[in-house]
Design a protein around this motif. Structure first.
Motif, short mmCIF file in Angstrom:
data_model
loop_
_atom_site.label_atom_id
_atom_site.label_comp_id
_atom_site.label_asym_id
_atom_site.label_seq_id
_atom_site.Cartn_x
_atom_site.Cartn_y
_atom_site.Cartn_z
N TYR A 38 0.84 -1.20 0.00
CA TYR A 38 0.00 0.00 0.00
C TYR A 38 0.87 1.25 0.00
O TYR A 38 0.63 2.18 -0.76
CB TYR A 38 -0.92 0.00 1.22
N ARG A 42 0.37 3.69 -3.41
CA ARG A 42 -0.65 4.74 -3.34
C ARG A 42 -0.25 5.93 -4.21
O ARG A 42 0.78 6.55 -4.00
CB ARG A 42 -0.83 5.20 -1.90
N LEU A 185 -6.42 8.59 -13.30
CA LEU A 185 -5.14 8.07 -13.76
C LEU A 185 -5.43 7.20 -14.98
O LEU A 185 -6.27 6.29 -14.93
CB LEU A 185 -4.47 7.24 -12.67
N ARG A 216 -2.22 11.92 -15.79
CA ARG A 216 -3.02 12.22 -14.60
C ARG A 216 -3.88 13.43 -14.92
O ARG A 216 -3.39 14.44 -15.44
CB ARG A 216 -2.10 12.51 -13.42
N ASP A 232 -16.41 6.18 -17.51
CA ASP A 232 -15.25 6.62 -18.28
C ASP A 232 -15.62 7.54 -19.44
O ASP A 232 -14.93 8.54 -19.69
CB ASP A 232 -14.50 5.40 -18.82
N LEU A 257 -7.23 3.84 -15.27
CA LEU A 257 -6.74 2.90 -14.27
C LEU A 257 -7.32 3.16 -12.89
O LEU A 257 -7.45 2.23 -12.08
CB LEU A 257 -5.21 2.98 -14.19
N ASP A 258 -7.66 4.41 -12.61
CA ASP A 258 -8.12 4.74 -11.27
C ASP A 258 -8.90 6.05 -11.30
O ASP A 258 -8.57 6.95 -12.08
CB ASP A 258 -6.93 4.88 -10.31
N LYS A 259 -9.94 6.14 -10.47
CA LYS A 259 -10.73 7.36 -10.31
C LYS A 259 -11.02 7.55 -8.83
O LYS A 259 -11.30 6.60 -8.12
CB LYS A 259 -12.05 7.28 -11.09
N SER A 260 -10.97 8.81 -8.39
CA SER A 260 -11.29 9.10 -7.00
C SER A 260 -11.70 10.56 -6.88
O SER A 260 -11.36 11.38 -7.72
CB SER A 260 -10.09 8.82 -6.08
#
Length: 405
Positions: A38, A42, A185, A216, A232, A257-260
């Protein structure tokens, strides 16, 4: 168990502090509640100031950063259908930023500590600080006790060290912004060689990157935005709308790849010390990410704390320990101001306030047409130099006394 400095938190602040103390012959134990995977995976900040780069290089942990990091000598402010480059090489010669992910810095620091026989413990449970107001503090965790001379709280905004300080000791300053950032990302080559900060009537957008293959992006969204509302296709459509506002610019897309969603807020706790407990990094302060200051402030804190502890162990003098909080906060509040300024310059606040929007555009016009105004932005963005104490200064020197004598 006993060590000289107990460090809670294995993020950049805690690991760099442990490494710099090792270079000065001071022992430490680093305690981290998360597992190593982790900590090393991260995805967070990625813009390193010139002083941060110089610190990592001088400490012997910058080789991979120099090979793989991406030096940038400018940023673009995009608004009103035009792009305006802030040229660092002209405005602040010899100073730049390097795009290199925080997780990569963490990997490099973990590797260095383990290579040097450092004691870094992951998946630690129930860490707690005791007797910080005395000269015999200690930390308990997982049924064990660690005696030490000092405790460094490097465990972030939600860590255990700051809440261990008795009520009424700290003055806490907060500001919550009326929006959040949707971070994305994507596995796609960046569409620009430098960061793009875009101001539109629909809200702010940022085009950034983490490597030649990974981009990014950030979108201004409502503070209570539900990530489920952003499939997406909608993300890419909104990014195109906010970024494809200048001629001949086309946004490349690829797998996400990643969303937040990250709230936009600011926080400062002062003083950054209670007895023999010293706070560093996000444990003491957070800034809105617009100015790219969070990780860099943590490095500045650690430089000062290293020098202060080294002075105490070498001479018994507590002068730098006593001035630690004041010296850190000088730079912290400067970064808070810059981050607030960048945030108010580029984000949409009240869509029913045409007066405020015109003021914002007038300010952007000044920044992009006045060399003096552009220089102020550039100086702050690449990072104000450190003076001999490691705080904000005006000298051009970047190597501090945190390196071994």
């Amino acid at each position: 168990m006993r060590t000289q400095v107990a460090i809670i938190g294995a993020g950049p602040a805690g690991l760099l502090l442990s490494h710099l103390l090792h270079l000065r012959g001071i022992t430490s134990v680093v305690l981290e509640s998360r597992d190593r995977a982790y900590a090393e995976g991260r995805v967070r900040a990625g813009v390193l100031e010139q002083g941060t780069v110089d610190t990592l290089v001088a400490a012997g942990v910058g080789d991979r950063m120099l090979r793989e990091g991406m030096p940038h000598h400018g940023i673009e402010l995009r608004y009103g259908g035009r792009g305006h480059r802030i040229a660092f090489e002209e405005l602040v010669p010899g100073r730049a930023i390097t795009v290199y992910g925080q997780q990569e810095v963490v990997k490099d620091l973990i590797a260095a500590r383990l290579r040097d026989g450092g004691d870094v413990r992951f998946e630690v449970t129930d860490a707690a600080v005791h007797d910080a107001a005395t000269d015999r503090p200690y930390v308990t965790f997982g049924g064990e006790r660690l005696d030490c001379d000092f405790v460094a709280g490097c465990d972030g905004f939600h860590g255990v060290t700051r809440p261990s300080i008795p009520a009424g000791v700290l003055s806490e300053h907060r500001r919550d912004y009326p929006f959040a950032w949707l971070g994305v990302l994507a596995r796609v080559k960046p569409s620009s060689e430098e960061l793009i900060y875009a101001r539109t009537d629909r809200g702010f957008a940022l085009h950034s990157m983490r490597s030649p293959e990974i981009s990014r992006f950030y979108l201004q969204v409502a503070p209570d935005e539900d990530i489920a509302n952003w499939p997406d296709d909608r993300v890419w459509a909104e990014l195109r709308t906010r970024l494809e506002t200048v001629p001949d610019f086309e946004l490349a897309t690829g797998p996400i790849l990643d969303k937040s969603v990250t709230p936009m807020r600011a926080y400062v706790a002062e003083p950054m010390r209670y007895g023999r407990l010293f706070l560093a990094g996000d444990a003491a302060h957070i800034v809105p990410p617009t100015g790219a200051k969070g990780l860099n402030l943590a490095v500045a804190d650690v430089r000062l704390l290293t020098d202060a502890l080294a002075r105490w162990y070498a001479t018994g003098s507590a002068d730098l320990l006593d001035s630690y909080s004041e010296a850190c906060l000088k730079r912290v509040w400067s970064a808070q101001h810059f981050s607030w300024w960048m945030t108010t310059l580029l984000h949409t606040f009240d869509t029913d306030d045409p007066y405020g929007r015109r003021l914002q555009l007038a300010h952007l016009d000044q920044v992009t047409s006045s060399r003096a105004a552009a220089t102020t932005l550039a100086e702050n963005y690449v990072g104000l130099p450190f003076d001999s104490s490691g705080s904000t200064g005006t000298s051009s020197g970047t190597r501090s006394s945190v390196m071994p004598k």
